[in-house]
Scaffold this motif. Structure first.
Motif, short mmCIF file in Angstrom:
data_model
loop_
_atom_site.label_atom_id
_atom_site.label_comp_id
_atom_site.label_asym_id
_atom_site.label_seq_id
_atom_site.Cartn_x
_atom_site.Cartn_y
_atom_site.Cartn_z
N THR A 13 0.69 -1.22 -0.06
CA THR A 13 -0.12 0.09 -0.02
C THR A 13 0.96 1.17 0.05
O THR A 13 0.65 2.03 -0.78
CB THR A 13 -0.77 0.11 1.11
N VAL A 14 2.09 1.31 0.80
CA VAL A 14 2.75 2.53 0.91
C VAL A 14 3.50 2.51 -0.42
O VAL A 14 3.57 3.62 -1.02
CB VAL A 14 3.70 2.24 2.06
N THR A 15 3.86 1.56 -1.07
CA THR A 15 4.51 1.61 -2.40
C THR A 15 3.67 2.37 -3.46
O THR A 15 4.02 2.89 -4.18
CB THR A 15 5.07 0.36 -2.69
N GLY A 16 2.38 1.68 -3.39
CA GLY A 16 1.53 2.16 -4.16
C GLY A 16 1.01 3.81 -4.19
O GLY A 16 1.08 4.54 -5.11
N LEU A 17 1.14 4.17 -2.84
CA LEU A 17 0.91 5.56 -2.41
C LEU A 17 1.85 6.39 -3.15
O LEU A 17 1.86 7.26 -3.51
CB LEU A 17 0.75 5.78 -0.98
N MET A 18 3.11 5.99 -2.90
CA MET A 18 4.57 6.73 -3.48
C MET A 18 4.44 6.55 -4.97
O MET A 18 4.78 7.65 -5.50
CB MET A 18 5.71 5.83 -2.95
N TYR A 19 4.05 5.65 -5.47
CA TYR A 19 3.84 5.65 -7.13
C TYR A 19 2.79 6.65 -7.42
O TYR A 19 3.05 7.29 -8.39
CB TYR A 19 3.43 4.25 -7.64
N ALA A 20 1.61 6.67 -6.65
CA ALA A 20 0.57 7.75 -7.07
C ALA A 20 1.03 9.04 -6.83
O ALA A 20 0.73 9.90 -7.63
CB ALA A 20 -0.86 7.30 -6.38
N TYR A 21 1.90 9.25 -5.93
CA TYR A 21 2.38 10.57 -5.50
C TYR A 21 3.44 10.98 -6.62
O TYR A 21 3.52 12.00 -7.03
CB TYR A 21 3.27 10.54 -4.21
N SER A 22 4.39 10.10 -7.12
CA SER A 22 5.23 10.42 -8.02
C SER A 22 4.55 10.75 -9.43
O SER A 22 4.73 11.50 -10.25
CB SER A 22 6.15 9.41 -8.35
N VAL A 23 3.37 9.95 -9.85
CA VAL A 23 2.67 10.38 -10.85
C VAL A 23 1.93 11.83 -10.88
O VAL A 23 2.09 12.50 -11.66
CB VAL A 23 1.42 9.40 -11.40
N PHE A 24 1.38 12.23 -9.65
CA PHE A 24 0.68 13.31 -9.56
C PHE A 24 1.79 14.40 -9.26
O PHE A 24 1.39 15.55 -9.94
CB PHE A 24 -0.17 13.32 -8.23
N LEU A 25 2.85 14.30 -8.93
CA LEU A 25 3.96 15.26 -8.75
C LEU A 25 4.32 15.70 -10.35
O LEU A 25 4.56 16.91 -10.30
CB LEU A 25 5.16 14.50 -8.24
N ALA A 26 4.18 14.89 -11.02
CA ALA A 26 4.58 15.28 -12.58
C ALA A 26 3.25 16.19 -13.26
O ALA A 26 3.52 16.98 -14.20
CB ALA A 26 4.60 14.05 -13.56
N ASP A 27 2.13 16.09 -12.49
CA ASP A 27 0.98 16.94 -13.14
C ASP A 27 0.69 18.11 -12.02
O ASP A 27 0.03 17.81 -11.05
CB ASP A 27 -0.22 15.87 -13.12
N THR A 82 12.13 21.55 -6.47
CA THR A 82 12.84 22.55 -7.23
C THR A 82 13.84 21.51 -8.03
O THR A 82 14.58 22.23 -8.99
CB THR A 82 13.71 23.42 -6.46
N GLY A 83 13.99 20.41 -7.86
CA GLY A 83 15.06 19.49 -8.54
C GLY A 83 16.52 19.33 -7.93
O GLY A 83 17.32 19.02 -8.68
N GLY A 84 16.54 20.28 -6.91
CA GLY A 84 17.94 20.28 -6.50
C GLY A 84 18.42 19.04 -5.62
O GLY A 84 19.67 18.68 -5.38
N ASN A 85 17.61 18.05 -5.26
CA ASN A 85 18.00 16.75 -4.53
C ASN A 85 17.66 15.65 -5.30
O ASN A 85 16.97 14.84 -4.52
CB ASN A 85 17.47 16.98 -3.30
N ASP A 86 17.94 15.35 -6.60
CA ASP A 86 17.45 14.59 -7.08
C ASP A 86 17.99 13.12 -6.85
O ASP A 86 17.71 11.97 -6.83
CB ASP A 86 17.84 14.51 -8.63
N ASP A 87 19.30 13.28 -5.91
CA ASP A 87 20.05 12.07 -5.64
C ASP A 87 19.49 11.38 -4.06
O ASP A 87 19.75 10.50 -3.89
CB ASP A 87 21.31 12.50 -5.43
N ILE A 88 18.36 11.99 -3.64
CA ILE A 88 17.75 11.47 -2.43
C ILE A 88 16.72 10.57 -2.98
O ILE A 88 15.64 11.00 -3.66
CB ILE A 88 17.00 12.48 -1.62
N GLY A 89 17.22 9.36 -2.84
CA GLY A 89 16.24 8.09 -3.29
C GLY A 89 15.19 7.62 -2.50
O GLY A 89 15.32 7.85 -1.06
N ILE A 90 14.29 7.08 -2.68
CA ILE A 90 13.18 6.40 -1.99
C ILE A 90 13.37 4.91 -1.65
O ILE A 90 12.75 4.35 -2.55
CB ILE A 90 11.76 6.77 -2.48
N THR A 91 14.58 4.42 -1.38
CA THR A 91 14.84 3.08 -1.39
C THR A 91 13.87 2.43 -0.77
O THR A 91 13.53 2.92 0.52
CB THR A 91 16.28 3.05 -1.10
N GLY A 92 13.50 1.28 -1.12
CA GLY A 92 12.68 0.44 -0.25
C GLY A 92 11.32 0.52 -0.82
O GLY A 92 10.19 0.02 -0.41
N ALA A 93 11.03 1.55 -1.53
CA ALA A 93 9.69 2.11 -1.97
C ALA A 93 9.35 1.59 -3.20
O ALA A 93 10.02 1.33 -4.14
CB ALA A 93 9.31 3.42 -1.58
#
Length: 135
Positions: free
Chosen positions: A63-77, A124-135
């Motif tokens: 569920t958390v993984t799915g929520l993160m995926y949804a977040y990343s999709v909405f982030l682009a819009d 702002t795109g300044g911390n692209d190297d911060i990963g959501i590992t495990g998600a």
């Protein structure tokens, strides 16, 4: 120099002293390594995203993984991001705050519950190297 009443602060002292595991007593900041660090006492704990897989049940992890995926999709819009942002993060917080997970997350408060995690992405795109590992 220290008086008899105040022993001073040593290099090993942590914010909150014997309650140092309460992350609300620190000035925690998420770093590129995926850990929250306190710049005052050097205490560090893994982000809940780094612990989700080992702590959550398979269903809650999915569920958390799915929520993160949804977040990343909405982030682009830009049009939908603001509408769903808080709801998605609140749902993740509710899952991590279940009684069976109390005291298991390192990023927690005095009540032993996982603290609310702000988005671990710099908009702002300044911390692209911060990963959501495990998600």
């Amino acid at each position: 120099m220290a008086s008899g009443r105040y022993k001073g602060i040593s290099a090993d002292s942590k914010c909150g002293q014997d309650k140092f595991e309460d992350c609300t007593l620190h000035k925690m900041e998420l770093k590129a390594d995926g850990y929250y660090h306190c710049d005052f006492c050097n205490y560090k704990v893994p982000s809940p995203f780094l612990q989700d897989k080992e702590i959550l049940s398979p269903e809650d992890y999915l569920t958390v993984t799915g929520l993160m995926y949804a977040y990343s999709v909405f982030l682009a819009d830009v049009d939908t991001y603001g509408i769903y942002f808080h709801d998605l993060w609140e749902k993740m917080h509710v899952i991590r705050s279940k009684a069976e997970y109390k005291g298991k997350y390192a990023y927690r408060g005095a009540d032993q519950n996982c603290l609310f995690v702000p988005p671990e992405v710099d908009l702002t795109g300044g911390n692209d190297d911060i990963g959501i590992t495990g998600a």
